[in-house]
Write an enzyme that holds these catalytic residues in place. Structure first.
Site, PDB file in Angstrom:
ATOM      1  N   THR A  13       0.807  -1.223   0.000  1.00 21.84           N
ATOM      2  CA  THR A  13       0.000   0.000   0.000  1.00 21.84           C
ATOM      3  C   THR A  13       0.843   1.277   0.000  1.00 21.84           C
ATOM      4  OG1 THR A  13      -0.051  -0.204   2.396  1.00 21.84           O
ATOM      5  CG2 THR A  13      -1.983  -1.014   1.204  1.00 21.84           C
ATOM      6  N   GLY A  14       2.177   1.168   0.138  1.00 20.01           N
ATOM      7  CA  GLY A  14       3.026   2.352   0.285  1.00 20.01           C
ATOM      8  C   GLY A  14       3.415   2.985  -1.042  1.00 20.01           C
ATOM      9  N   ALA A  15       4.287   4.018  -0.968  1.00 19.13           N
ATOM     10  CA  ALA A  15       4.727   4.728  -2.181  1.00 19.13           C
ATOM     11  C   ALA A  15       5.453   3.760  -3.113  1.00 19.13           C
ATOM     12  CB  ALA A  15       5.638   5.894  -1.796  1.00 19.13           C
ATOM     13  N   CYS A 131      17.648   4.673  -2.890  1.00 19.32           N
ATOM     14  CA  CYS A 131      17.221   5.297  -4.155  1.00 19.32           C
ATOM     15  C   CYS A 131      18.241   6.289  -4.714  1.00 19.32           C
ATOM     16  CB  CYS A 131      15.867   5.985  -3.973  1.00 19.32           C
ATOM     17  SG  CYS A 131      15.749   7.018  -2.505  1.00 19.32           S
ATOM     18  N   GLN A 158      17.014  15.770  -4.273  1.00 16.57           N
ATOM     19  CA  GLN A 158      16.130  14.619  -4.057  1.00 16.57           C
ATOM     20  C   GLN A 158      14.658  14.990  -3.954  1.00 16.57           C
ATOM     21  OE1 GLN A 158      19.560  12.524  -1.437  1.00 16.57           O
ATOM     22  NE2 GLN A 158      17.567  11.567  -1.286  1.00 16.57           N
ATOM     23  N   HIS A 256      14.898  11.633  -8.505  1.00 18.23           N
ATOM     24  CA  HIS A 256      16.088  12.227  -7.919  1.00 18.23           C
ATOM     25  C   HIS A 256      17.041  12.657  -9.042  1.00 18.23           C
ATOM     26  CE1 HIS A 256      14.675  10.955  -4.130  1.00 18.23           C
ATOM     27  NE2 HIS A 256      15.493   9.958  -3.862  1.00 18.23           N
TER      28      HIS A 256
HETATM   29  N1  LIG Z   1      10.367   6.173  -1.405  1.00 19.08           N
HETATM   30  C1  LIG Z   1      11.517   5.894  -1.983  1.00 19.08           C
HETATM   31  O1  LIG Z   1      11.993   6.600  -2.903  1.00 19.08           O
HETATM   32  C2  LIG Z   1      12.300   4.685  -1.563  1.00 19.08           C
HETATM   33  C3  LIG Z   1      13.353   4.288  -2.342  1.00 19.08           C
HETATM   34  C4  LIG Z   1      14.108   3.171  -1.991  1.00 19.08           C
HETATM   35  C5  LIG Z   1      13.784   2.479  -0.853  1.00 19.08           C
HETATM   36  N2  LIG Z   1      12.751   2.889  -0.080  1.00 19.08           N
HETATM   37  C6  LIG Z   1      12.469   2.092   1.106  1.00 19.08           C
HETATM   38  O2  LIG Z   1      11.304   1.294   0.846  1.00 19.08           O
HETATM   39  C7  LIG Z   1      10.572   1.115   2.064  1.00 19.08           C
HETATM   40  C8  LIG Z   1       9.138   1.609   1.854  1.00 19.08           C
HETATM   41  O3  LIG Z   1       9.182   3.004   1.583  1.00 19.08           O
HETATM   42  P1  LIG Z   1       7.906   3.836   1.077  1.00 19.08           P
HETATM   43  O4  LIG Z   1       8.480   5.131   0.624  1.00 19.08           O
HETATM   44  O5  LIG Z   1       7.053   3.030   0.157  1.00 19.08           O
HETATM   45  O6  LIG Z   1       7.114   4.039   2.497  1.00 19.08           O
HETATM   46  P2  LIG Z   1       5.567   4.361   2.755  1.00 19.08           P
HETATM   47  O7  LIG Z   1       4.961   5.058   1.595  1.00 19.08           O
HETATM   48  O8  LIG Z   1       5.525   5.000   4.085  1.00 19.08           O
HETATM   49  O9  LIG Z   1       4.891   2.884   2.854  1.00 19.08           O
HETATM   50  C9  LIG Z   1       5.194   2.014   3.913  1.00 19.08           C
HETATM   51  C10 LIG Z   1       4.556   0.642   3.702  1.00 19.08           C
HETATM   52  O10 LIG Z   1       4.919  -0.202   4.788  1.00 19.08           O
HETATM   53  C11 LIG Z   1       3.735  -0.708   5.404  1.00 19.08           C
HETATM   54  N3  LIG Z   1       3.950  -0.830   6.844  1.00 19.08           N
HETATM   55  C12 LIG Z   1       4.293   0.139   7.721  1.00 19.08           C
HETATM   56  N4  LIG Z   1       4.364  -0.365   8.981  1.00 19.08           N
HETATM   57  C13 LIG Z   1       4.047  -1.678   8.879  1.00 19.08           C
HETATM   58  C14 LIG Z   1       3.927  -2.738   9.822  1.00 19.08           C
HETATM   59  N5  LIG Z   1       4.153  -2.559  11.122  1.00 19.08           N
HETATM   60  N6  LIG Z   1       3.580  -3.984   9.355  1.00 19.08           N
HETATM   61  C15 LIG Z   1       3.340  -4.180   8.047  1.00 19.08           C
HETATM   62  N7  LIG Z   1       3.427  -3.215   7.104  1.00 19.08           N
HETATM   63  C16 LIG Z   1       3.782  -1.983   7.517  1.00 19.08           C
HETATM   64  C17 LIG Z   1       2.658   0.308   5.107  1.00 19.08           C
HETATM   65  O11 LIG Z   1       1.396  -0.313   5.228  1.00 19.08           O
HETATM   66  P3  LIG Z   1       0.073   0.551   5.630  1.00 19.08           P
HETATM   67  O12 LIG Z   1      -0.358   1.261   4.389  1.00 19.08           O
HETATM   68  O13 LIG Z   1      -0.881  -0.515   6.052  1.00 19.08           O
HETATM   69  O14 LIG Z   1       0.487   1.484   6.720  1.00 19.08           O
HETATM   70  C18 LIG Z   1       3.022   0.663   3.654  1.00 19.08           C
HETATM   71  O15 LIG Z   1       2.557  -0.344   2.783  1.00 19.08           O
HETATM   72  C19 LIG Z   1      11.335   1.873   3.156  1.00 19.08           C
HETATM   73  O16 LIG Z   1      12.235   1.006   3.803  1.00 19.08           O
HETATM   74  C20 LIG Z   1      12.111   2.900   2.351  1.00 19.08           C
HETATM   75  O17 LIG Z   1      13.285   3.342   3.021  1.00 19.08           O
HETATM   76  C21 LIG Z   1      11.979   3.963  -0.417  1.00 19.08           C
END
Ligand SMILES: NC(=O)c1ccc[n+]([C@@H]2O[C@H](COP(=O)([O-])OP(=O)(O)OC[C@H]3O[C@@H](n4cnc5c(N)ncnc54)[C@H](OP(=O)(O)O)[C@@H]3O)[C@@H](O)[C@H]2O)c1
Length: 353
Positions: A13-15, A131, A158, A256
């Site tokens: 569900t996240g980004a 990223c 970024q 980025h």
């Molecule tokens: N954004 C970027 O550009 C990027 C790039 C590379 C790596 N990352 C890494 O990828 C990961 C996700 O990032 P994001 O940007 O997608 O974050 P985000 O938008 O905040 O999404 C977080 C996701 O994790 C789930 N989650 C949070 N707490 C949880 C729990 N206790 N149990 C199960 N699921 C849980 C959330 O589910 P709910 O919707 O149910 O809360 C959501 O699906 C992070 O480690 C981040 O550092 C991000």
């Protein structure tokens, strides 16, 4: 009949998870079941993947029953706790968080640069780089293979989606507060309009530039700057590479950008560098300043490759190149690279079946 591996997307569900579902719907469909997992907050929601609505399950041990490959797109602490549980249940974990990237028993993989590393995974986990590292490493890896990288000086620009959904929400909210105003002429006027809630950023990001990404590491460096240094060294197999990084947040939603000063072992020529970049898989050379051609996030967003422009030889060092690089932080910077790693592992499983 060949077996089609079962895939779990944790953090669907996240980004990053949202882009992952798009990528899974666009790539060749090699998967059997695709299971979507998130926090209990999202359990029961329905999300589309491969044109079908799939119900989101809450993260639990049972959710990994029968899973061959589990992609983790969740915060570091969630991955740190649950990736070993998924691995113990027999899944190969491809983790997007920072939890295992520097673990010597966990390979850190970019399929265009070090695909062989994905085959050795003593903990059953493969890590996906940060990223910012990913936004430049494919271009840099191609240049390194020819010229031998010796030193790197990088500044990043970024996008807010690097901080997840909360980052995008913050920029959109702040932009609506300053749009159509005369703000930006007096000290503090943007800050007063935005208010105290600056979201995941330490300063307003609308009409601003914030020289800070991540948390405080040692001696004034940020955690993001240390990640770019440590991860670049690990991926390229250059443990003593000299690296200086300054990470900066800018009011861009996704993609980025980085300026890169790369010094190599011997003299370089722009012509040869351009040939390498023009033919490297996963790289697009878009570099004709006379025609106004260079990559910008507004055009790169939503695309897969690393875009490179402004290729110049350093004026004062014939062994160094200057580049401007753009990459979509949610595609190659996160979901796409994870999907590519998962596809490498899936090919192994399919071959063995
Ligand atoms: N954004 C970027 O550009 C990027 C790039 C590379 C790596 N990352 C890494 O990828 C990961 C996700 O990032 P994001 O940007 O997608 O974050 P985000 O938008 O905040 O999404 C977080 C996701 O994790 C789930 N989650 C949070 N707490 C949880 C729990 N206790 N149990 C199960 N699921 C849980 C959330 O589910 P709910 O919707 O149910 O809360 C959501 O699906 C992070 O480690 C981040 O550092 C991000």
């Amino acid at each position: 009949m060949t077996r089609r591996p079962t895939l779990a997307v944790v953090g669907a569900t996240g980004a990053v998870g949202t882009v992952m579902l798009q990528i899974l719907s666009q790539h060749a469909d090699i998967w059997g079941e695709i299971r979507l997992i998130a926090s209990p907050r999202s359990a029961g929601r329905k999300l589309a993947v491969r044109g079908v609505e799939v119900e989101v399950a809450a993260l639990s041990e049972e959710a990994f029953d029968g899973v061959d490959i589990a992609m983790f797109d969740v915060p570091d602490e969630v991955a740190a706790q649950w990736a070993p549980i998924a691995a113990a249940k027999g899944a190969v974990v491809v983790d997007n968080s920072a939890a295992f990237r520097m673990d010597p028993e966990v390979p850190l993989v970019v399929p265009e640069v070090n695909p062989h590393a994905a085959r050795v995974r003593p903990r059953g986990i493969v890590s996906n780089p940060n990223c910012t590292t990913l936004s430049m490493i494919v271009a840099l890896g191609a240049l390194h293979a020819e010229f031998g990288l010796r030193e790197l000086v990088v500044s990043s620009y970024q996008a807010v989606s690097g901080a997840g959904r909360a980052g995008v929400d913050a920029l959109r909210r702040q932009t609506s507060l300053v749009a159509g105003t005369e703000l930006g002429n007096n000290p503090g006027d943007v800050r007063r309009a935005v208010g105290d809630d600056t979201g995941p950023f330490p300063e307003p990001v609308a009409l601003n530039v914030v020289p800070w990404v991540g948390s405080l590491a040692e001696d004034g460096w940020s955690s993001e700057e240390m990640k770019v240094r440590d991860e670049t060294r690990k991926i390229l197999g250059l443990p003593r590479l000299k690296v200086a990084v300054t990470c900066v947040r800018v009011p861009v939603v996704t993609t980025h950008s980085l300026t890169v000063h790369a010094r190599f072992q011997d003299e370089v020529t722009v012509d040869r560098a351009r040939e390498i970049l023009a033919t490297a898989p996963g790289v697009v050379l878009f570099d004709d300043p006379a025609a106004g051609e260079f990559p910008t996030p507004a055009d790169v967003v939503g695309t897969d490759p690393t875009w490179v422009g402004r290729v110049r030889r350093a004026l004062d060092d014939a062994t160094a190149l200057e580049l401007f690089v753009c990459g979509d932080n949610l595609r190659k910077g996160a979901a796409l690279n994870t999907a590519q790693i998962a596809e490498l592992v899936a090919a192994e499983i399919i071959r063995a079946s």
